[in-house]
Design an enzyme around this catalytic site. Structure first.
Site, PDB file in Angstrom:
ATOM      1  N   CYS A 115       0.837  -1.204   0.000  1.00  0.00           N
ATOM      2  CA  CYS A 115       0.000   0.000   0.000  1.00  0.00           C
ATOM      3  C   CYS A 115       0.874   1.258   0.000  1.00  0.00           C
ATOM      4  CB  CYS A 115      -0.929  -0.021   1.214  1.00  0.00           C
ATOM      5  SG  CYS A 115      -1.867   1.501   1.448  1.00  0.00           S
ATOM      6  N   CYS A 118      -0.041   3.721   2.760  1.00  0.00           N
ATOM      7  CA  CYS A 118       0.446   3.274   4.068  1.00  0.00           C
ATOM      8  C   CYS A 118       1.908   3.655   4.248  1.00  0.00           C
ATOM      9  CB  CYS A 118       0.285   1.764   4.211  1.00  0.00           C
ATOM     10  SG  CYS A 118      -1.420   1.175   4.064  1.00  0.00           S
TER      11      CYS A 118
END
Length: 215
Positions: A115, A118
């Protein structure tokens, strides 16, 4: 005679120049005519210098590459900002961490190693961890805990849960680096001094252990 001169040039130690500078024989006479294409001829010494420089750079790159690949530095998701940041690897670890936190505010980050959001948010989250040693931060890898994450309604990443003592789950939301202020605002609301009555509730009546992954 022209043939013998051509053979002597080709068999010399530095034959590259000879191959790039062909010898032509005038059919009308026995005189030797040499033709040398412009821009293609170069000396043997310059060729050797360039080759040795290239070989040196190549050898240096091969020496550096293994050192970088064998580096012991942890990957970004494996780094922790302090003792109040814990990696969660199972449902039981998650429940135990919520129970043992007592009255502390617990912030759970659900993330994915793949991600990009993230990863972008993680350095700022680490600074927040260091600024608030009184808060417990739990990191949950979505791919390692898919059944639990689905049971907790984690549908986007990064995703955050806030828990505290007998109050259980306080709120949950998705957050990106551009909206990191949401986390700061939630900390300001829920990290006030208080004393809960009763044991920590955690996830409440939700049975996370009854998932196929935990079985």
């Amino acid at each position: 005679m022209a043939d013998s001169l051509l053979r002597s040039q080709i068999s010399s130690p530095c034959s590259t120049t000879a191959l790039l500078s062909p010898v032509f024989v005038n059919s009308s006479s026995s005189s030797r005519v040499s033709g040398k294409p412009r821009g293609l001829g170069f000396s043997c010494n310059s060729f050797r210098q360039r080759y040795s420089r290239f070989a040196h750079l190549k050898a240096h790159a091969q020496e550096v590459a293994p050192e970088e690949s064998q580096s012991n530095e942890p990957k970004w998701w494996e780094r922790n900002a302090g003792p109040n940041m814990i990696d969660i690897h199972s449902t039981q670890e998650f429940l135990d961490a919520l129970r043992d936190a007592g009255d502390r505010l617990v912030i759970v980050e659900f993330y994915g190693t793949w991600c990009a959001s993230c990863r972008a948010l993680f350095p700022k989250l680490c600074r927040t961890v260091q600024e608030h040693p009184e808060i417990l931060f739990l990191k949950v890898n979505f791919d390692e805990n898919k059944p639990m994450c689905k049971r907790l309604n984690v549908r986007v990443l990064p995703f955050f849960h806030f828990y505290r003592g007998a109050d259980g789950q306080l709120e949950s939301f998705s957050c990106s680096l551009a909206k990191f202020q949401k986390i700061k605002d939630a900390i300001a609301i829920h990290n006030t001094e208080r004393c809960s009555i009763g044991p920590p509730v955690g996830v409440g009546d939700l049975n996370l252990l009854d998932t196929p992954g935990s079985q």
